[in-house]
Design a protein around this motif. Structure first.
Motif, PDB file in Angstrom:
ATOM      1  N   ASN A  60       0.837  -1.042   0.131  1.00 19.80           N
ATOM      2  CA  ASN A  60       0.041   0.003  -0.094  1.00 19.80           C
ATOM      3  C   ASN A  60       0.697   1.308   0.058  1.00 19.80           C
ATOM      4  O   ASN A  60       0.279   2.442  -0.071  1.00 19.80           O
ATOM      5  CB  ASN A  60      -0.768  -0.041   1.286  1.00 19.80           C
ATOM      6  N   LEU A  61       2.128   1.073  -0.008  1.00 21.67           N
ATOM      7  CA  LEU A  61       3.004   2.364   0.276  1.00 21.67           C
ATOM      8  C   LEU A  61       2.722   3.522  -0.835  1.00 21.67           C
ATOM      9  O   LEU A  61       2.598   4.733  -0.909  1.00 21.67           O
ATOM     10  CB  LEU A  61       4.537   1.922   0.014  1.00 21.67           C
ATOM     11  N   ALA A  66       1.269  12.386   1.796  1.00 20.18           N
ATOM     12  CA  ALA A  66       2.533  12.596   2.659  1.00 20.18           C
ATOM     13  C   ALA A  66       2.184  12.244   4.173  1.00 20.18           C
ATOM     14  O   ALA A  66       3.072  11.960   4.640  1.00 20.18           O
ATOM     15  CB  ALA A  66       2.686  14.019   2.325  1.00 20.18           C
ATOM     16  N   GLU A  67       1.015  12.514   4.882  1.00 20.70           N
ATOM     17  CA  GLU A  67       0.824  12.369   6.048  1.00 20.70           C
ATOM     18  C   GLU A  67       0.853  10.932   6.270  1.00 20.70           C
ATOM     19  O   GLU A  67       1.608  10.374   7.413  1.00 20.70           O
ATOM     20  CB  GLU A  67      -0.425  12.806   6.427  1.00 20.70           C
ATOM     21  N   ILE A  73       6.821   6.216   8.528  1.00 22.37           N
ATOM     22  CA  ILE A  73       8.370   6.395   8.964  1.00 22.37           C
ATOM     23  C   ILE A  73       8.157   6.373  10.542  1.00 22.37           C
ATOM     24  O   ILE A  73       9.338   5.908  11.158  1.00 22.37           O
ATOM     25  CB  ILE A  73       8.743   7.608   8.443  1.00 22.37           C
ATOM     26  N   ARG A  74       7.614   7.285  11.162  1.00 15.08           N
ATOM     27  CA  ARG A  74       7.395   7.391  12.391  1.00 15.08           C
ATOM     28  C   ARG A  74       7.316   5.951  13.127  1.00 15.08           C
ATOM     29  O   ARG A  74       7.819   5.890  14.185  1.00 15.08           O
ATOM     30  CB  ARG A  74       6.597   8.569  12.907  1.00 15.08           C
ATOM     31  N   ARG A  75       6.450   5.197  12.814  1.00 14.70           N
ATOM     32  CA  ARG A  75       6.201   3.863  13.362  1.00 14.70           C
ATOM     33  C   ARG A  75       7.617   2.983  12.955  1.00 14.70           C
ATOM     34  O   ARG A  75       7.868   2.374  14.042  1.00 14.70           O
ATOM     35  CB  ARG A  75       4.912   3.277  12.720  1.00 14.70           C
ATOM     36  N   GLN A  76       8.075   3.053  11.967  1.00 20.18           N
ATOM     37  CA  GLN A  76       9.228   2.485  11.722  1.00 20.18           C
ATOM     38  C   GLN A  76      10.285   3.104  12.774  1.00 20.18           C
ATOM     39  O   GLN A  76      10.971   2.037  13.171  1.00 20.18           O
ATOM     40  CB  GLN A  76       9.787   2.489  10.321  1.00 20.18           C
ATOM     41  N   GLU A  77      10.571   4.256  13.011  1.00 22.00           N
ATOM     42  CA  GLU A  77      11.412   4.732  13.820  1.00 22.00           C
ATOM     43  C   GLU A  77      11.240   4.134  15.385  1.00 22.00           C
ATOM     44  O   GLU A  77      12.188   3.687  15.850  1.00 22.00           O
ATOM     45  CB  GLU A  77      11.396   6.214  13.845  1.00 22.00           C
ATOM     46  N   GLN A 142       5.100  18.383  -0.446  1.00 21.03           N
ATOM     47  CA  GLN A 142       3.740  18.592   0.592  1.00 21.03           C
ATOM     48  C   GLN A 142       3.789  18.593   1.876  1.00 21.03           C
ATOM     49  O   GLN A 142       2.968  19.026   2.482  1.00 21.03           O
ATOM     50  CB  GLN A 142       2.541  17.508   0.101  1.00 21.03           C
ATOM     51  N   ASN A 143       4.915  17.964   2.383  1.00 23.96           N
ATOM     52  CA  ASN A 143       5.213  17.955   4.002  1.00 23.96           C
ATOM     53  C   ASN A 143       6.339  18.191   4.390  1.00 23.96           C
ATOM     54  O   ASN A 143       7.408  17.304   4.117  1.00 23.96           O
ATOM     55  CB  ASN A 143       4.633  16.525   4.271  1.00 23.96           C
ATOM     56  N   ALA A 144       6.580  19.213   5.154  1.00 23.88           N
ATOM     57  CA  ALA A 144       8.197  19.421   5.456  1.00 23.88           C
ATOM     58  C   ALA A 144       8.685  18.596   6.234  1.00 23.88           C
ATOM     59  O   ALA A 144      10.138  18.171   6.388  1.00 23.88           O
ATOM     60  CB  ALA A 144       8.095  20.946   6.037  1.00 23.88           C
TER      61      ALA A 144
END
Length: 606
Positions: A60-61, A66-67, A73-77, A142-144
């Motif tokens: 699904n990637l 962007a959100e 990414i944050r879950r992976q971190e 779209q997302n900084a």
């Protein structure tokens, strides 16, 4: 310092006469104990979170906005942070006593569980590499907050040409625990268990290697011969480890269509092959001006007709052989750091006060020294084998530099804090240079200055010349292994082919020295790692020259560079200082600093 039950099986390191009490790690900042419920809870969370992550995102990637990508990414971190905490704790306990079966089993069990739990995540990098460049660019625009992670995506996508099928990548992930990591553990356990007899005393490898820098030449010779005898007796095991790992790497590289054995290391270091080649060529061309010239000077100082391998790290005849106590070592390094910047000393101080250093030489402890960053919501730990020699003080300055760098970069988060090996040596070598320059400024006599200069030149030769010779040995080893199985004698011949060239005509080589390749851990743990030392030394020499020349706002720029972690390429990091590692002349500048020190040593002879 807090002392806990974690250290019950570790003998307290008193350090021996004149050193004072040496610190021992307090690992409770990671977990209270190996059987703590927190470890089991984290392992359970990891298993469920990795499965949930795969269920939500696999396939699904390409549909994420962007959100959504930022959330992934944050879950992976977070997964990386929990897994990193577990493996840091298990690994650090193991390196304290590598001969302890319980610690080794605990580490293996953790590796097995993490490999199994994280197997569902293999898809992530593979799917990222199937995304169109334009699609990713739109998401970043779209997302900084997502755009901040662009370096992570860029590094992943450099592997695109070498990516295998999803099924094969998952197989390699699962198979890793019985592949390289298993052979790494065999090497570690074998090295730590070796015994060397010198004058009737049986000791481990670290204590025996330390005798090679004793003032008494007969002691150095006995230590060298003990090393050679024991390594030669075990050389078949080490040859099997090297043959297997080199062949495993060749197979994987061939399947990935890597153009050279070094490609994987260059990619992970985010450095171009031509930059490494320029460094290597500059150093090899400088052998006569550096190591050959210096060791000829040292031969005269020692009053020898010929140098033997046990004379390479010998102290000078006029050198003070007193042991430097731990308190003095601490003050020396912290004051040198503070002279450059009070903030640098403040960042280093907790290592001494909070149980972040394990300094003593204890049975079964891993040899050498390192700084391990653990995870960004904890702190680094430093391992030393401190014996009170001047080089040990420099090692302390070096590893604290790593630790400070890791602390500063932690704010980048798990995915961006890790610095490529080529840049990871920057703060460590710079910390050594600060300590050396402070001691040199305090020298009261020409003899003291000579000893300090000679020690620094030797350290730089070991960091630059010796490591590039190691790199050449590895290149030859991996090339030869592609043609077939290598006997111990064939590996030893490759080793000797770079020793004479790099050390120069002042040396003779004893029988059994040809097996000294066997104890170098980097060849096993991190193939082609070693050029990073030379890269770091050359880079720091250029940086220090910029500092001495009064580069405006140098300290501020230096801290910004360390804080960047792995978020910037070496070109971006060096630009504020007016430096460019892709320019071949860059490396000659760094080498000229070593040459200038040898010039001064020659002048002191007049």
């Amino acid at each position: 310092m807090h002392r806990t039950a974690v250290f019950d099986t570790v003998e307290a390191a008193a350090g021996g006469s004149g050193l004072g009490d040496l610190p021992v790690w307090d690992l409770t900042d990671l977990y209270p104990a190996p059987d703590a419920p927190e470890i089991e809870a984290d392992l359970t969370w990891l298993e469920s979170e990795c499965a949930a992550f795969a269920k939500e995102y696999e396939g699904n990637l390409s549909r994420l906005d962007a959100e959504g990508m930022l959330g992934a990414i944050r879950r992976q971190e977070r997964i990386d942070a929990v897994a990193g905490r577990i493996m840091s704790y298990a690994g650090l306990r193991y390196y304290q006593v590598t001969t302890d079966a319980e610690r080794a089993a605990f580490l293996s069990d953790c590796q097995d569980k993490l490999t199994a739990h994280t197997a569902p995540l293999v898809f992530f990098g593979l799917e990222v590499n199937r995304l169109e460049d334009g699609h990713l660019d739109r998401l970043f625009n779209q997302n900084a907050d997502l755009a901040r992670y662009r370096p992570v995506f860029d590094k992943l996508r450099k592997m695109r040409p070498y990516q295998l099928s999803d099924e094969l990548e998952k197989f390699l992930h699962d198979q890793s625990v019985v592949g390289a990591s298993a052979w790494n553990k065999l090497f570690d356990e074998t090295i730590s268990g070796l015994e060397f007899e010198v004058d009737g005393e049986v000791m481990g490898i670290e204590a025996t290697l330390n005798l090679l820098s004793e003032q008494d030449r007969s002691v150095r010779e006995k230590a060298a011969r003990a090393l050679g005898e024991t390594l030669s007796a075990n050389v078949k095991t080490f040859a099997r480890v090297h043959n297997t790992l080199a062949k495993e790497k060749e197979v994987e590289d061939r399947w990935r269509k890597m153009p050279s054995p070094q490609t994987g290391r260059h990619l992970s270091n985010d450095v171009e092959p031509e930059v490494v080649e320029a460094l290597r060529n500059a150093v090899v061309a400088a052998y006569p001006r550096l190591s050959h010239r210096y060791y000829e000077l040292k031969r005269k100082w020692l009053g020898l007709d010929r140098m033997q391998v046990w004379d390479r790290n010998a102290p000078l005849p006029m050198e003070d052989d007193r042991k430097i106590g731990w308190t003095e070592a601490r003050e020396t390094v912290l004051s040198a750091y503070a002279t450059f910047s009070p903030q640098l000393a403040e960042l280093a101080e907790p290592f001494f006060d909070k149980g972040w250093i394990d300094a003593g030489v204890t049975p079964g402890k891993a040899p050498g020294a390192f700084a391990h960053p653990t995870v960004t919501d904890a702190h680094p730990y430093v391992l030393l084998n401190y014996l009170g020699k001047p080089r040990d003080v420099m090692t302390l300055a070096h590893e604290l530099g790593h630790g400070v760098h890791q602390r500063l970069a932690a704010a980048q988060g798990e995915m961006l804090s890790s610095t490529p090996l080529t840049l990871a040596e920057t703060a460590s070598v710079f910390g050594e240079m600060l300590t050396f320059r402070k001691l040199l400024s305090e020298a009261e006599t020409p003899a003291q200055r000579k000893v300090l200069l000679a020690g620094k030149v030797e350290d730089m030769i070991n960091t630059v010349v010796r490591q590039i010779a190691f790199y050449d040995f590895e290149c030859k080893l991996h090339d030869a292994r592609r043609e077939g199985e290598l006997t111990p004698d064939e590996i030893s011949a490759l080793w000797m082919s770079v020793q004479g060239e790099s050390l120069g005509p002042a040396f003779d080589f004893m029988d059994d020295y040809q097996t000294f390749w066997a104890y170098i851990p980097h060849f096993v743990h991190s193939p082609f790692y070693v050029y990073a030392y030379a890269f770091g030394d050359g880079l720091v020499n250029a940086l220090y020259a910029a500092y001495e020349s009064g580069t405006p706002e140098f300290q501020e720029k230096y801290f910004d560079m360390l804080k960047a972690g792995g978020s910037k390429h070496h070109r971006e990091l060096l630009a504020p200082f007016g430096l460019d590692a892709s320019d071949p002349a860059f490396w000659d500048k760094g080498l000229s600093m070593i040459e200038a020190m040898i010039d001064e040593l020659e002048a002191l002879e007049d």
